[in-house]
Write a protein that holds these residues in place. Structure first.
Motif, PDB file in Angstrom:
ATOM      1  N   PRO A 247       0.836  -1.194   0.000  1.00 53.85           N
ATOM      2  CA  PRO A 247       0.000   0.000   0.000  1.00 53.85           C
ATOM      3  C   PRO A 247       0.875   1.250   0.000  1.00 53.85           C
ATOM      4  O   PRO A 247       1.944   1.267   0.632  1.00 53.85           O
ATOM      5  N   ASP A 248       0.445   2.284  -0.697  1.00 49.72           N
ATOM      6  CA  ASP A 248       1.278   3.484  -0.821  1.00 49.72           C
ATOM      7  C   ASP A 248       1.659   4.084   0.530  1.00 49.72           C
ATOM      8  O   ASP A 248       2.757   4.605   0.700  1.00 49.72           O
ATOM      9  N   VAL A 249       0.746   3.996   1.519  1.00 53.82           N
ATOM     10  CA  VAL A 249       1.042   4.595   2.823  1.00 53.82           C
ATOM     11  C   VAL A 249       2.126   3.837   3.575  1.00 53.82           C
ATOM     12  O   VAL A 249       2.688   4.358   4.539  1.00 53.82           O
ATOM     13  N   ALA A 250       2.436   2.613   3.140  1.00 56.22           N
ATOM     14  CA  ALA A 250       3.471   1.824   3.804  1.00 56.22           C
ATOM     15  C   ALA A 250       4.815   1.928   3.105  1.00 56.22           C
ATOM     16  O   ALA A 250       5.813   1.425   3.616  1.00 56.22           O
ATOM     17  N   ALA A 251       4.855   2.559   1.935  1.00 52.57           N
ATOM     18  CA  ALA A 251       6.079   2.570   1.131  1.00 52.57           C
ATOM     19  C   ALA A 251       7.046   3.673   1.528  1.00 52.57           C
ATOM     20  O   ALA A 251       8.211   3.658   1.112  1.00 52.57           O
ATOM     21  N   HIS A 252       6.601   4.629   2.343  1.00 52.67           N
ATOM     22  CA  HIS A 252       7.473   5.762   2.688  1.00 52.67           C
ATOM     23  C   HIS A 252       8.720   5.310   3.444  1.00 52.67           C
ATOM     24  O   HIS A 252       9.824   5.800   3.191  1.00 52.67           O
ATOM     25  N   GLU A 253       8.541   4.373   4.379  1.00 55.56           N
ATOM     26  CA  GLU A 253       9.699   3.895   5.144  1.00 55.56           C
ATOM     27  C   GLU A 253      10.698   3.200   4.225  1.00 55.56           C
ATOM     28  O   GLU A 253      11.905   3.412   4.336  1.00 55.56           O
ATOM     29  N   ALA A 254      10.181   2.377   3.294  1.00 55.31           N
ATOM     30  CA  ALA A 254      11.078   1.690   2.370  1.00 55.31           C
ATOM     31  C   ALA A 254      11.840   2.686   1.504  1.00 55.31           C
ATOM     32  O   ALA A 254      13.047   2.529   1.261  1.00 55.31           O
ATOM     33  N   ALA A 255      11.143   3.726   1.044  1.00 50.72           N
ATOM     34  CA  ALA A 255      11.803   4.748   0.227  1.00 50.72           C
ATOM     35  C   ALA A 255      12.872   5.475   1.027  1.00 50.72           C
ATOM     36  O   ALA A 255      13.960   5.773   0.513  1.00 50.72           O
ATOM     37  N   ALA A 256      12.589   5.760   2.298  1.00 51.05           N
ATOM     38  CA  ALA A 256      13.563   6.449   3.146  1.00 51.05           C
ATOM     39  C   ALA A 256      14.806   5.598   3.375  1.00 51.05           C
ATOM     40  O   ALA A 256      15.891   6.130   3.635  1.00 51.05           O
ATOM     41  N   ARG A 257      14.676   4.291   3.244  1.00 52.87           N
ATOM     42  CA  ARG A 257      15.806   3.382   3.427  1.00 52.87           C
ATOM     43  C   ARG A 257      16.484   3.039   2.106  1.00 52.87           C
ATOM     44  O   ARG A 257      17.337   2.164   2.056  1.00 52.87           O
ATOM     45  N   GLY A 258      16.107   3.727   1.037  1.00 57.72           N
ATOM     46  CA  GLY A 258      16.795   3.579  -0.235  1.00 57.72           C
ATOM     47  C   GLY A 258      16.110   2.714  -1.254  1.00 57.72           C
ATOM     48  O   GLY A 258      16.631   2.533  -2.362  1.00 57.72           O
ATOM     49  N   ALA A 259      14.945   2.164  -0.929  1.00 55.31           N
ATOM     50  CA  ALA A 259      14.232   1.321  -1.888  1.00 55.31           C
ATOM     51  C   ALA A 259      13.689   2.167  -3.040  1.00 55.31           C
ATOM     52  O   ALA A 259      13.481   3.372  -2.908  1.00 55.31           O
ATOM     53  N   VAL A 260      13.485   1.512  -4.172  1.00 54.74           N
ATOM     54  CA  VAL A 260      12.930   2.178  -5.351  1.00 54.74           C
ATOM     55  C   VAL A 260      11.424   1.920  -5.357  1.00 54.74           C
ATOM     56  O   VAL A 260      10.983   0.770  -5.419  1.00 54.74           O
TER      57      VAL A 260
END
Length: 296
Positions: A247-260
C-alpha cells in the motif's frame, strides 16, 4: 463469578499488571488481586502466571479472554437495551499493518476527542490472526484490507489505498523502462514477467488483487518468500530478496531506506474497512463505526 471480577481480569490484561489496573480503575490493588484470585477459584484454573517482574496470561487466561470480553459487551448492551445509561467502557480494535497507523491512529484520535471517557485498545496482528480475534470475540472490531476471508464477519468499507511496487536499493530486479505513454514513475504490469516477488499469504485481499491483475496482464512472476508480517516484508526488500507490492502509505519507510518505489499501470486500488461479528454491537463499537464512516 460476577461481572466485577471479569472487569478486573480484563483491566489487568489491558493495563499490563495489577498495580496499573488498580490505578486506572481507582481501586485498591489488594482488592483487585483478591477478586481475580476468587475468579480463578470459581473457574478452577489460574488465569495468570505471576512473577516478580509482572504477570502474563496463562493458556487458560488466553482462552478466557475472548469470552470475557464478549460477556462484558453483552452486559453493557443489555443495560442499554433496558434503558439504562450507556457505559463508558473500553473498545478493543485490532488492525493489520499499515492500517493501524493509516488510518487507524487518525480514527482513534478523532473518536477519543468525541468520547474522552472511552478507553481504546489498538493492537496489530497478521490478517489471519486478526480475523480470528474478531471472530472469537477477543477484539470487537478489526481494521483490515477487504474483502476479508469468509469467516461470517460483517464488513464496513471505509476507503482504499493504491498499491505500489517496491524494489531493493539499488534495483536488483530487471524491469524494462516504461513504454511511451506510461508515466515516467510507473511500471507496467505487463513488463513484470519473471520478476521475483515477496508476497503476503495466499487468500489475503492484496494477494488476490495482485494475482488477478497479473493474470489479466498475461504475466507470470515468482513468489520467492511469503510473509504475513508486513513490516518484515520491508526488511526483506531492503535486503535484496525481491520486490513487493505494498500500500502506498506503507512505502514511505522503504523509500527512506533507499528502496525504489514505483507506481504501477494500470493502477491497483485496495479497499480497507472494519470487520465485526454479526449481531448487535455495543454502543461504543457502533459509535466508532459511525465516526469512521463520517471520516471517509
Amino acid at each position: 463469578m460476577d461481572t466485577r471480577q471479569i472487569r478486573y481480569f480484563l483491566a489487568v490484561v489491558e493495563h499490563g499488571g495489577f498495580g496499573r489496573a488498580a490505578t486506572a480503575l481507582n481501586v485498591a490493588q489488594p482488592t483487585m488481586s483478591q477478586s481475580v484470585k476468587a475468579l480463578e477459584r470459581d473457574l478452577g484454573t489460574a488465569l495468570f502466571h505471576r512473577a516478580s517482574h509482572g504477570v502474563t496470561l496463562s493458556a487458560a487466561g488466553r482462552a478466557f479472554l475472548g469470552p470475557a470480553r464478549v460477556l462484558i459487551r453483552d452486559v453493557a448492551m443489555a443495560g442499554e437495551a433496558a434503558g439504562g445509561r450507556p457505559e463508558q467502557h473500553s473498545l478493543e480494535i485490532v488492525a493489520s499493518a499499515p492500517l493501524g497507523a493509516h488510518p487507524g491512529a487518525r480514527l482513534v484520535g478523532g473518536f477519543l476527542r468525541e468520547r474522552p471517557g472511552v478507553s481504546v485498545t489498538l493492537d496489530r496482528d497478521t490478517d489471519e490472526a486478526l480475523l480470528a480475534r474478531v471472530r472469537d470475540g477477543v477484539s470487537a472490531l478489526g481494521l483490515v484490507h477487504l474483502p476479508a476471508a469468509r469467516l461470517g464477519l460483517c464488513e464496513v468499507e471505509l476507503g482504499a489505498h493504491d498499491l505500489v511496487l517496491v524494489f531493493p536499493p539499488p534495483c536488483g530486479t530487471r524491469v524494462p523502462p516504461p513504454a511511451a505513454g506510461v508515466e515516467a514513475e510507473a511500471v507496467r504490469l505487463a513488463d513484470l514477467a519473471g520478476v521475483e516477488l515477496i508476497g503476503v499469504p495466499r487468500g489475503s485481499a492484496s494477494r488476490l488483487l495482485v494475482e488477478s491483475a497479473l493474470r489479466a496482464a498475461g504475466v507470470r512472476t515468482r513468489v520467492v518468500v511469503e510473509s504475513g508480517q508486513r513490516d518484515l516484508i520491508t526488511d526483506l526488500v531492503i535486503a535484496g530478496v525481491g520486490a513487493a507490492f505494498m500500500p502506498d502509505v506503507a512505502a514511505h519507510e522503504a523509500a527512506a531506506r533507499g528502496a525504489v518505489v514505483m507506481r504501477v499501470a494500470p493502477a491497483l486500488r485496495l479497499p480497507y474497512g472494519l470487520v465485526h461479528r454479526p449481531g448487535e454491537l455495543s454502543g461504543t463499537a457502533r459509535a466508532f463505526i459511525d465516526h469512521a464512516l463520517r471520516g471517509r
